[in-house]
Design a protein around this motif. Structure first.
Motif, PDB file in Angstrom:
ATOM      1  N   THR A   1     -17.596 -22.871  28.295  1.00  0.00           N
ATOM      2  CA  THR A   1     -17.216 -24.130  28.937  1.00  0.00           C
ATOM      3  C   THR A   1     -18.121 -24.440  30.127  1.00  0.00           C
ATOM      4  O   THR A   1     -18.626 -25.561  30.261  1.00  0.00           O
ATOM      5  CB  THR A   1     -15.754 -24.071  29.412  1.00  0.00           C
ATOM      6  OG1 THR A   1     -14.926 -23.741  28.311  1.00  0.00           O
ATOM      7  CG2 THR A   1     -15.314 -25.389  30.009  1.00  0.00           C
TER       8      THR A   1
ATOM      9  N   ASN B   1     -20.799 -27.541  30.446  1.00  0.00           N
ATOM     10  CA  ASN B   1     -20.657 -28.524  31.525  1.00  0.00           C
ATOM     11  C   ASN B   1     -21.890 -28.601  32.414  1.00  0.00           C
ATOM     12  O   ASN B   1     -22.215 -29.661  32.944  1.00  0.00           O
ATOM     13  CB  ASN B   1     -19.435 -28.210  32.375  1.00  0.00           C
ATOM     14  CG  ASN B   1     -18.146 -28.473  31.628  1.00  0.00           C
ATOM     15  OD1 ASN B   1     -18.121 -29.198  30.646  1.00  0.00           O
ATOM     16  ND2 ASN B   1     -17.079 -27.862  32.093  1.00  0.00           N
TER      17      ASN B   1
ATOM     18  N   ARG C   1     -14.415 -32.986  36.421  1.00  0.00           N
ATOM     19  CA  ARG C   1     -14.106 -33.345  35.034  1.00  0.00           C
ATOM     20  C   ARG C   1     -13.035 -32.420  34.462  1.00  0.00           C
ATOM     21  O   ARG C   1     -12.144 -32.873  33.751  1.00  0.00           O
ATOM     22  CB  ARG C   1     -15.356 -33.273  34.172  1.00  0.00           C
ATOM     23  CG  ARG C   1     -16.268 -34.453  34.341  1.00  0.00           C
ATOM     24  CD  ARG C   1     -17.458 -34.351  33.433  1.00  0.00           C
ATOM     25  NE  ARG C   1     -18.282 -35.535  33.517  1.00  0.00           N
ATOM     26  CZ  ARG C   1     -19.538 -35.594  33.122  1.00  0.00           C
ATOM     27  NH1 ARG C   1     -20.117 -34.523  32.610  1.00  0.00           N
ATOM     28  NH2 ARG C   1     -20.214 -36.711  33.228  1.00  0.00           N
ATOM     29  N   MET C   2     -13.148 -31.137  34.764  1.00  0.00           N
ATOM     30  CA  MET C   2     -12.156 -30.183  34.283  1.00  0.00           C
ATOM     31  C   MET C   2     -10.780 -30.531  34.855  1.00  0.00           C
ATOM     32  O   MET C   2      -9.783 -30.557  34.127  1.00  0.00           O
ATOM     33  CB  MET C   2     -12.539 -28.759  34.685  1.00  0.00           C
ATOM     34  CG  MET C   2     -11.543 -27.716  34.241  1.00  0.00           C
ATOM     35  SD  MET C   2     -11.896 -26.102  34.924  1.00  0.00           S
ATOM     36  CE  MET C   2     -11.706 -26.414  36.658  1.00  0.00           C
ATOM     37  N   GLU C   3     -10.715 -30.829  36.141  1.00  0.00           N
ATOM     38  CA  GLU C   3      -9.450 -31.201  36.768  1.00  0.00           C
ATOM     39  C   GLU C   3      -8.891 -32.480  36.150  1.00  0.00           C
ATOM     40  O   GLU C   3      -7.687 -32.584  35.897  1.00  0.00           O
ATOM     41  CB  GLU C   3      -9.631 -31.373  38.269  1.00  0.00           C
ATOM     42  CG  GLU C   3      -9.905 -30.094  39.003  1.00  0.00           C
ATOM     43  CD  GLU C   3     -10.261 -30.300  40.468  1.00  0.00           C
ATOM     44  OE1 GLU C   3     -10.391 -31.471  40.907  1.00  0.00           O
ATOM     45  OE2 GLU C   3     -10.420 -29.294  41.178  1.00  0.00           O
ATOM     46  N   ARG C   4      -9.744 -33.456  35.894  1.00  0.00           N
ATOM     47  CA  ARG C   4      -9.318 -34.707  35.285  1.00  0.00           C
ATOM     48  C   ARG C   4      -8.722 -34.468  33.900  1.00  0.00           C
ATOM     49  O   ARG C   4      -7.683 -35.020  33.553  1.00  0.00           O
ATOM     50  CB  ARG C   4     -10.503 -35.659  35.166  1.00  0.00           C
ATOM     51  CG  ARG C   4     -10.140 -36.986  34.491  1.00  0.00           C
ATOM     52  CD  ARG C   4     -11.313 -37.657  33.831  1.00  0.00           C
ATOM     53  NE  ARG C   4     -11.883 -36.790  32.825  1.00  0.00           N
ATOM     54  CZ  ARG C   4     -13.108 -36.964  32.344  1.00  0.00           C
ATOM     55  NH1 ARG C   4     -13.880 -37.924  32.779  1.00  0.00           N
ATOM     56  NH2 ARG C   4     -13.577 -36.152  31.411  1.00  0.00           N
ATOM     57  N   ASP C   5      -9.380 -33.620  33.100  1.00  0.00           N
ATOM     58  CA  ASP C   5      -8.881 -33.324  31.765  1.00  0.00           C
ATOM     59  C   ASP C   5      -7.523 -32.643  31.808  1.00  0.00           C
ATOM     60  O   ASP C   5      -6.647 -32.943  31.000  1.00  0.00           O
ATOM     61  CB  ASP C   5      -9.887 -32.460  30.998  1.00  0.00           C
ATOM     62  CG  ASP C   5     -11.174 -33.207  30.686  1.00  0.00           C
ATOM     63  OD1 ASP C   5     -11.177 -34.454  30.755  1.00  0.00           O
ATOM     64  OD2 ASP C   5     -12.172 -32.529  30.375  1.00  0.00           O
ATOM     65  N   ILE C   6      -7.335 -31.756  32.761  1.00  0.00           N
ATOM     66  CA  ILE C   6      -6.039 -31.082  32.911  1.00  0.00           C
ATOM     67  C   ILE C   6      -4.966 -32.100  33.271  1.00  0.00           C
ATOM     68  O   ILE C   6      -3.869 -32.098  32.694  1.00  0.00           O
ATOM     69  CB  ILE C   6      -6.117 -29.970  33.974  1.00  0.00           C
ATOM     70  CG1 ILE C   6      -6.972 -28.814  33.453  1.00  0.00           C
ATOM     71  CG2 ILE C   6      -4.724 -29.479  34.363  1.00  0.00           C
ATOM     72  CD1 ILE C   6      -7.313 -27.777  34.498  1.00  0.00           C
TER      73      ILE C   6
ATOM     74  N   LYS D   1      -5.001 -35.311  32.687  1.00  0.00           N
ATOM     75  CA  LYS D   1      -4.797 -36.215  31.562  1.00  0.00           C
ATOM     76  C   LYS D   1      -3.841 -35.590  30.548  1.00  0.00           C
ATOM     77  O   LYS D   1      -2.934 -36.251  30.040  1.00  0.00           O
ATOM     78  CB  LYS D   1      -6.137 -36.515  30.895  1.00  0.00           C
ATOM     79  CG  LYS D   1      -6.078 -37.647  29.867  1.00  0.00           C
ATOM     80  CD  LYS D   1      -7.391 -37.827  29.137  1.00  0.00           C
ATOM     81  CE  LYS D   1      -8.488 -38.307  30.031  1.00  0.00           C
ATOM     82  NZ  LYS D   1      -9.744 -38.589  29.301  1.00  0.00           N
ATOM     83  N   LYS D   2      -4.031 -34.297  30.269  1.00  0.00           N
ATOM     84  CA  LYS D   2      -3.143 -33.598  29.336  1.00  0.00           C
ATOM     85  C   LYS D   2      -1.728 -33.499  29.893  1.00  0.00           C
ATOM     86  O   LYS D   2      -0.750 -33.662  29.166  1.00  0.00           O
ATOM     87  CB  LYS D   2      -3.687 -32.204  29.024  1.00  0.00           C
ATOM     88  CG  LYS D   2      -4.931 -32.233  28.182  1.00  0.00           C
ATOM     89  CD  LYS D   2      -5.478 -30.845  27.955  1.00  0.00           C
ATOM     90  CE  LYS D   2      -6.782 -30.881  27.197  1.00  0.00           C
ATOM     91  NZ  LYS D   2      -7.348 -29.545  27.028  1.00  0.00           N
TER      92      LYS D   2
END
Length: 97
Positions: free
Chosen positions: A29, A33, A79-84, A86-87
Motif C-alpha cells: 500500500t 501510494n 488519502r488513506m484517512e479519507r478512504d477510511i 468514506k467507508k
C-alpha cells in the motif's frame, strides 16, 4: 536508445516511508501510494532495521524536491484517512436505514 535514470530519494523521504510501514501500513500500500517499487521499500525497511538507511550519494537534492517528497507522503496519508472515513460513512448510512 536512452539509458534509464535511477531515481534518487532523500533520507527524509525514505525515513517517512519506513515510518508508515512501521506504523502498521502494508508495504504494498505504501509503495503504491508513494510511487515506489515494493522491493525498494522492503529494502529500506530492512536497512532501517539494521541502522543502515542512507540518503542519496550526492547531495544535489533541492529544497523544492524535498518539499515535493514531503507533500507526497502527506498526500498519501490524507488519502488513506479519507478512504477510511468514506467507508465509515457508508457503513453508518447503511445502518441507519
Amino acid at each position: 536508445m536512452k539509458k534509464a535514470t535511477r531515481a534518487r530519494y532523500t533520507l527524509e523521504f525514505k525515513e517517512e516511508a519506513v515510518r508508515l510501514v512501521n506504523g502498521g501500513e502494508r508495504i504494498s500500500t505504501v509503495a503504491r501510494n508513494l510511487g515506489l517499487a515494493e522491493q525498494t521499500l522492503h529494502n529500506w525497511v530492512k536497512a532501517a532495521g539494521n541502522g543502515g538507511l542512507k540518503g542519496p550519494a550526492t547531495s544535489s537534492v533541492s529544497a523544492e524536491q524535498m518539499e515535493i517528497s514531503r507533500l507526497k507522503a502527506e498526500l498519501s496519508r490524507v488519502r488513506m484517512e479519507r478512504d477510511i472515513l468514506k467507508k465509515a460513512a457508508a457503513y453508518f448510512a447503511r445502518e441507519s436505514l
